[in-house]
Enzyme design. Structure first.
Site, PDB file in Angstrom:
ATOM      1  N   ALA A 128       2.856  -1.383   4.642  1.00 63.86           N
ATOM      2  CA  ALA A 128       3.125  -0.295   3.703  1.00 63.86           C
ATOM      3  C   ALA A 128       4.326  -0.514   2.787  1.00 63.86           C
ATOM      4  O   ALA A 128       5.358  -1.038   3.199  1.00 63.86           O
ATOM      5  CB  ALA A 128       3.328   0.990   4.488  1.00 63.86           C
ATOM      6  N   CYS A 129       4.169  -0.026   1.570  1.00 69.16           N
ATOM      7  CA  CYS A 129       5.242  -0.075   0.565  1.00 69.16           C
ATOM      8  C   CYS A 129       6.500   0.620   1.077  1.00 69.16           C
ATOM      9  O   CYS A 129       7.612   0.142   0.889  1.00 69.16           O
ATOM     10  CB  CYS A 129       4.750   0.600  -0.706  1.00 69.16           C
ATOM     11  SG  CYS A 129       6.007   0.959  -1.933  1.00 69.16           S
ATOM     12  N   PHE A 130       6.288   1.773   1.739  1.00 68.71           N
ATOM     13  CA  PHE A 130       7.439   2.566   2.165  1.00 68.71           C
ATOM     14  C   PHE A 130       8.019   2.100   3.501  1.00 68.71           C
ATOM     15  O   PHE A 130       8.888   2.752   4.069  1.00 68.71           O
ATOM     16  CB  PHE A 130       7.073   4.058   2.215  1.00 68.71           C
ATOM     17  CG  PHE A 130       7.138   4.707   0.861  1.00 68.71           C
ATOM     18  CD1 PHE A 130       8.322   5.235   0.371  1.00 68.71           C
ATOM     19  CD2 PHE A 130       6.017   4.742   0.041  1.00 68.71           C
ATOM     20  CE1 PHE A 130       8.385   5.816  -0.884  1.00 68.71           C
ATOM     21  CE2 PHE A 130       6.076   5.318  -1.226  1.00 68.71           C
ATOM     22  CZ  PHE A 130       7.264   5.854  -1.695  1.00 68.71           C
ATOM     23  N   ALA A 173       0.808  -1.229   0.000  1.00 68.89           N
ATOM     24  CA  ALA A 173       0.000   0.000   0.000  1.00 68.89           C
ATOM     25  C   ALA A 173       0.837   1.274   0.000  1.00 68.89           C
ATOM     26  O   ALA A 173       1.880   1.362   0.657  1.00 68.89           O
ATOM     27  CB  ALA A 173      -0.921  -0.013   1.216  1.00 68.89           C
ATOM     28  N   LYS A 213      13.835   5.149   1.911  1.00 66.94           N
ATOM     29  CA  LYS A 213      13.207   5.022   0.595  1.00 66.94           C
ATOM     30  C   LYS A 213      12.554   6.342   0.166  1.00 66.94           C
ATOM     31  O   LYS A 213      11.692   6.870   0.870  1.00 66.94           O
ATOM     32  CB  LYS A 213      12.152   3.918   0.686  1.00 66.94           C
ATOM     33  CG  LYS A 213      11.490   3.530  -0.606  1.00 66.94           C
ATOM     34  CD  LYS A 213      10.811   2.182  -0.397  1.00 66.94           C
ATOM     35  CE  LYS A 213       9.888   1.761  -1.479  1.00 66.94           C
ATOM     36  NZ  LYS A 213       9.369   0.395  -1.242  1.00 66.94           N
TER      37      LYS A 213
END
Lengths: 129, 234
Positions: free
Chosen positions: B121-123, B61, B137
């Site tokens: 989460a993606c991050f 996400a 990131k």
């Protein structure tokens, strides 16, 4: 260098076809080169047994760190078994693409299509190795 | 999503695109196969009035708010193999970030392996090959390959608001390891400034004649990506 077993056959889209003990039933997965390109595999979406596919029709998708990619059916036929281990352990495709990381077993409709696949030598040339 | 996917389908004709855009309203996006129903609180998302969409690409996400979103769609062999494509796009983005005066690097592959799709989460963590600044990131990316074309899109954070993802995550949420351009630069930065350096870098690095246009998404794709059955498919 990638592992390209001499006894298997291949597609330009990086699937392999491996004979099984059953007549006209082959095992299909992606090559060692393909798993290396994709990176860590996190999810595989595979069809249900009984599903029929034409040659080079999309039979599923694979998600890895670098990309989601389509999976192409190397020859036409009917899925007779799916590797359910991959639901829980998709990384088996990275560890052992030609063994535990197989994806589907396919009852081949037209065995003549097997002759249209790439040999190991052809495939090595295709990927530049 | 529909516009990006339209470009992916059109790339089969041999053309290539770089699309730069932002979101209005801000929106949450899930990865194509991410178990969103299990990982995120759908009722809380609705109560907060947050829009949500599911990407055609993989990963986890992302909260799309203060960011420049990029999309590159091209024939599959434009930059070579899959890994060469992934590296080429990130190298271009890292060079663009460097034009802003930051030392952008490429993340190494995590020694412990990649976090699974259910990891939040993606991050929360950089994947190998992604663009980092100060080991955090800055750009989260994802790619899909369909037949003979690819689409890679991602978020270049202007500000770090990824704690929104944590706020709608069920159970423990991993602390985001994100940074943003405004944080790294120590000043605010506009969408236009970042979009300009990315476009300039692409014009100088990627061969071909460039034309500017507005992408008109296929109406059928708009319906597909707007369908809650797609967004909440798993």
């Amino acid at each position: 260098m990638s592992d390209i077993p001499a006894t298997l056959h291949y597609t330009e889209e990086h699937e392999y076809v491996k004979p099984t003990d059953e007549t006209n039933v082959v095992q299909v997965g992606i090559t060692d080169y393909a798993q290396g390109e994709l990176g860590d595999v996190v999810y595989v979406d595979l069809p249900k047994p009984g599903t029929k596919f034409g040659r080079m029709e999309v039979f599923g998708t694979i998600e890895a760190v670098k990309a989601v990619s389509e999976l192409f059916c190397p020859v036409s036929g009917e899925v007779v078994e799916v590797n359910e281990l991959l639901d829980q352990d998709p990384a088996a495709i990275n560890r052992d693409p030609y063994g535990d990381g197989w994806m589907i077993k396919l009852k081949v409709r037209n065995s003549g299509e097997l002759d249209q696949l790439l040999t190991a030598t052809d495939y090595a040339g295709h990927i530049g190795e | 999503m529909a516009a990006d996917y339209t470009l992916l389908l059109a790339a089969h004709d041999g053309n290539a695109w770089l699309r730069l855009y932002s979101w209005n309203p801000a929106c949450l996006s899930f990865g194509r196969n991410e178990p969103a129903l299990q990982r995120y609180d759908r009722e809380r998302i609705a109560r907060l009035g947050l829009d949500a969409v599911r990407r055609p690409t993989g990963g986890r996400a992302v909260w799309h708010s203060a960011e420049v979103t990029y999309a590159v769609a091209a024939p599959a062999d434009t930059f070579g193999s899959l890994s060469e494509t992934y590296a080429a796009v990130h190298r271009l983005l890292a060079n663009a970030v460097s034009r802003l005066g930051l030392a952008a690097g490429i993340a190494a592959r995590p020694t412990a392996g990649h976090a699974g799709l259910g990891a939040g989460a993606c991050f929360a963590s950089p994947a190998g090959g992604e663009v980092v600044v100060d080991a955090r990131k800055l750009i989260g990316s994802a790619q899909v390959r369909k037949a003979h074309a690819f689409l890679q899109h991602g978020s270049i954070l202007l500000q770090d608001e990824q704690d929104v993802v944590s706020s709608i995550t069920r159970g423990a949420a991993a602390a985001p390891l994100a940074t943003s351009l405004s944080r790294a630069l120590g000043r605010s930065i506009s969408f236009e400034e970042v979009a300009d350096v990315v476009a300039e870098e692409a014009r100088s690095e990627w061969e071909g004649s460039w034309n500017e246009s507005v992408c008109e998404p296929d109406p059928n794709l708009i319906s597909r990506f707007a369908d809650p059955a797609w967004t909440w498919k798993r």
